[in-house]
Each structure stands twice: as C-alpha cells, then as structure tokens.
Design an enzyme around this catalytic site. Sequence first.
Site, PDB file in Angstrom:
ATOM      1  N   ARG A  57       0.484  -1.186   0.257  1.00  0.00           N
ATOM      2  CA  ARG A  57       0.114  -0.172  -0.091  1.00  0.00           C
ATOM      3  C   ARG A  57       0.426   1.215  -0.546  1.00  0.00           C
ATOM      4  O   ARG A  57       0.605   2.295  -0.614  1.00  0.00           O
ATOM      5  CB  ARG A  57      -1.130  -0.173   1.215  1.00  0.00           C
ATOM      6  CG  ARG A  57      -2.072  -0.585   1.009  1.00  0.00           C
ATOM      7  CD  ARG A  57      -2.923  -0.842   2.392  1.00  0.00           C
ATOM      8  NE  ARG A  57      -1.409  -1.825   2.843  1.00  0.00           N
ATOM      9  CZ  ARG A  57      -2.007  -3.556   2.867  1.00  0.00           C
ATOM     10  NH1 ARG A  57      -2.913  -3.503   1.577  1.00  0.00           N
ATOM     11  NH2 ARG A  57      -0.893  -3.781   3.001  1.00  0.00           N
ATOM     12  N   THR A  58       1.858   0.901   1.011  1.00  0.00           N
ATOM     13  CA  THR A  58       2.656   2.352   0.902  1.00  0.00           C
ATOM     14  C   THR A  58       3.397   2.711  -0.124  1.00  0.00           C
ATOM     15  O   THR A  58       3.025   3.823  -0.957  1.00  0.00           O
ATOM     16  CB  THR A  58       3.478   2.153   2.069  1.00  0.00           C
ATOM     17  OG1 THR A  58       2.798   2.445   3.315  1.00  0.00           O
ATOM     18  CG2 THR A  58       3.889   3.945   2.249  1.00  0.00           C
ATOM     19  N   LYS A  86      25.569  -4.951  -3.736  1.00  0.00           N
ATOM     20  CA  LYS A  86      27.108  -4.864  -4.021  1.00  0.00           C
ATOM     21  C   LYS A  86      27.934  -4.243  -2.607  1.00  0.00           C
ATOM     22  O   LYS A  86      29.393  -4.238  -3.323  1.00  0.00           O
ATOM     23  CB  LYS A  86      27.145  -4.061  -5.559  1.00  0.00           C
ATOM     24  CG  LYS A  86      26.474  -5.062  -6.878  1.00  0.00           C
ATOM     25  CD  LYS A  86      27.696  -3.325  -8.039  1.00  0.00           C
ATOM     26  CE  LYS A  86      26.413  -4.297  -9.380  1.00  0.00           C
ATOM     27  NZ  LYS A  86      26.837  -2.932 -10.222  1.00  0.00           N
ATOM     28  N   ARG A 107      11.817   3.722   2.444  1.00  0.00           N
ATOM     29  CA  ARG A 107      11.756   2.568   3.963  1.00  0.00           C
ATOM     30  C   ARG A 107      12.645   1.814   3.875  1.00  0.00           C
ATOM     31  O   ARG A 107      13.533   0.861   3.763  1.00  0.00           O
ATOM     32  CB  ARG A 107      10.514   1.516   3.502  1.00  0.00           C
ATOM     33  CG  ARG A 107       9.930   0.716   5.563  1.00  0.00           C
ATOM     34  CD  ARG A 107       9.071   0.165   3.792  1.00  0.00           C
ATOM     35  NE  ARG A 107       7.677   0.824   4.608  1.00  0.00           N
ATOM     36  CZ  ARG A 107       6.731   0.186   4.081  1.00  0.00           C
ATOM     37  NH1 ARG A 107       6.171  -0.325   4.041  1.00  0.00           N
ATOM     38  NH2 ARG A 107       5.327   0.953   4.554  1.00  0.00           N
ATOM     39  N   HIS A 135       6.014   5.905  11.206  1.00  0.00           N
ATOM     40  CA  HIS A 135       5.648   5.751   9.691  1.00  0.00           C
ATOM     41  C   HIS A 135       4.465   6.815   9.296  1.00  0.00           C
ATOM     42  O   HIS A 135       3.006   6.650   9.594  1.00  0.00           O
ATOM     43  CB  HIS A 135       5.076   4.566   9.371  1.00  0.00           C
ATOM     44  CG  HIS A 135       4.563   4.463   8.718  1.00  0.00           C
ATOM     45  ND1 HIS A 135       4.212   5.201   7.834  1.00  0.00           N
ATOM     46  CD2 HIS A 135       3.715   3.263   7.686  1.00  0.00           C
ATOM     47  CE1 HIS A 135       3.806   4.632   6.166  1.00  0.00           C
ATOM     48  NE2 HIS A 135       3.593   3.200   6.849  1.00  0.00           N
TER      49      HIS A 135
HETATM   50  C1  NCD Z   1       2.628  -1.271   7.638  1.00  0.00           C
HETATM   51  C2  NCD Z   1       4.163  -0.611   8.268  1.00  0.00           C
HETATM   52  O1  NCD Z   1       5.401  -1.190   7.145  1.00  0.00           O
HETATM   53  O2  NCD Z   1       4.183  -0.681   9.261  1.00  0.00           O
HETATM   54  N1  NCD Z   1       2.177  -1.359   7.065  1.00  0.00           N
HETATM   55  C3  NCD Z   1       1.632  -0.739   5.858  1.00  0.00           C
HETATM   56  O3  NCD Z   1       2.534   0.882   5.274  1.00  0.00           O
HETATM   57  N2  NCD Z   1       0.348  -0.238   5.743  1.00  0.00           N
HETATM   58  C4  NCD Z   1       1.617  -1.891   9.401  1.00  0.00           C
HETATM   59  C5  NCD Z   1       2.300  -3.230   9.224  1.00  0.00           C
HETATM   60  O4  NCD Z   1       3.851  -3.342   7.899  1.00  0.00           O
HETATM   61  O5  NCD Z   1       2.073  -4.074   9.623  1.00  0.00           O
END
Ligand code: NCD
Length: 309
Positions: A57-58, A86, A107, A135
């Site tokens: 999703r993100t 590498k 991320r 997040h």
């Molecule tokens: C979350 C995350 O990556 O922290 N996912 C997201 O971005 N919706 C939640 C999760 O992974 O449980």
Amino acid sequence: MNEFYQKDIISIKDYTKDQLETIFASTDKIMQLNPQDRREICKGKTLGYLFYEPSTRTRLSFDSAMASIGGNSLGISDISSSSTQKGESLADTVRIMSIYSDVLVLRNPLDGSSRFAAEISDKPVINAGSGTEEHPTQAIQDLFTIKKEKKKIDGLKIGIVGDLKYGRTVYSLLYGLGNYDVDVRLISPESLRIRSDSTYEIKKRIDFTETTDIEDHLDELDVLYVTRIQKERFPDEEEYLKVKGSYVVGLDMLKRMKDDAIILHPLPRIDEIAADVDTTKNAKYFEQAEYGKHTRAALLGMILNENGF
Ligand code: NCD
C-alpha cells in the site's frame, strides 16, 4: 509560499495540530478537484522511492498519488536487485536518488534512517517507515480517516490493539493523537506493551490506559485500531508463537461495540480481523487505504508546488 514547500516528513512529532488540520483541509480540497486540474499540481515532477522492506500500500499509494497529480515515480522496491547488494551504502544510494528525483520516499529497517537520509539528500525526504520507530504518513492517513468517518477526533475513545511494541504505525498514531483530546486504551499481550522509552513522551500528551483484556473496553470505543503482530521484528520465532493470534476481531466482538464504532487497520492484515467483518458498515480499513492515496497526494502537492493548490 506554503509552509510545507520543500520540507521533509520524518516524524509526526514535528507537526502541530494546526499543521495537521491544514493537511486535512488540503486533502479535502484535492479530493474535490477534477482529474485534469489535479494533474497540473506536480506536472513533470519525479518521486524517487527506496524501499528496503516489503510494501504494498505505502509504495503503491505514493505511486498512484504522484500519478494523480501529474508526476511520475521511479525507484527501487526490491533491494536485492540494486547496488546495495554489491555493498553500496544507504548514504550513496540516497545521494544518487536525490539526483534523479524531486522528492525521496524511504522505507528502511533502521530507526533513524529517514532522519539520516534527510541530512544527506538535497531533496525533501519522506519517511515511509523507519524501523519500529515511525511511519508518519500512515498516521496522517489514519487521523484523516478518523476525522472523515467520525466527523471529529476530539472527545473520542480510541482502542489500539495488537503489537504495540514493534508496530511503528502505533507510535506515529499516538504522537499524532497527542494533539487531540482523546481517551486511549492500549490493548496488547503483556510482552507487546508499548516501549517504555516512548511512554514518557506519550504520557505527557495523552490519557491512556494499558490492558490485556479487549472485552472490557469494547462497548465504550468509538474507534478500534487493529494492528498485525510484527513477526519479522521478533528476535526469535518462539516468542512470536506465544502471542500469535492473541486477538481476533470477529462479528462476536463487533456485536458488543457501539453501532457506529469504526474498525481501522493500517494493513496488511494476517488473521487479526475475521474476513466476515469486511462487509459490515463498521469496517473502514479499505476506505482508510483509499484516503492514503489522497493524503499523500496532498502532501506531495504541498512539498513540491510552492503555491500549493
Ligand atoms: C505498516 C508498516 O509497514 O508499518 N504497513 C503499512 O504501511 N500500511 C503496518 C504493518 O506492516 O503491519
């Protein structure tokens, strides 16, 4: 110039209530624009993403948000196919990405990774998940969803259930809720209570109670925010198996909740919400995912377009 122009998004703690409300108002505005006008906002701009952890999703909501405002995106979502394999450092990868793009979305499994990247990048950096720490754009999406679905945030009783120790969305949400007058119930197995280094900070701003018993609180809640047990962050599998499946929100629980209570989840869901809850009017997690696209479009629009929209 709008106040978010060329600014990083690293922690939700950096935002005041007024700023959050400005973001929500901009999101409402962008949702009302016709697609053609919307595509003018970031015409010709490029978003660069670097995902060192899995995401559906993100990353896709950033992609689709950027496309909806006329921009494009490029990046690395499978780190094993990049030069990291590498031995290239995060610093060098960030430097390179900031040459190819106007805004960087990162991320990474390390706490502090986004703050570090922001120091290196000469383009704005958006934290899309830094270790177990934060997040922030998820929290903006979560708060916006609460506001849309409940018409307010102040005065609500909010339960947060699941993995409160390793779930970074929980920390960002709590810091964000610290701007509002809310009553929070933190529901988790004993071993997955929120980390004590954060309770100090959260206590200063929020009234909360901690419990292992979800049943005791169900009838009072306006919002139940369900989270996944973060299997990949457990030091060993044994510990995970002890808490796996601790809470499963099903129709039986829903029956005991207020008629207009809403169920949220940042997703992905594993087994913590039964599938038959999905079709109830209380389930708002798919709407929440959709709002994520619009909140991110609004944020990108403000970061990349000096005059806003
Ligand atoms: C979350 C995350 O990556 O922290 N996912 C997201 O971005 N919706 C939640 C999760 O992974 O449980």
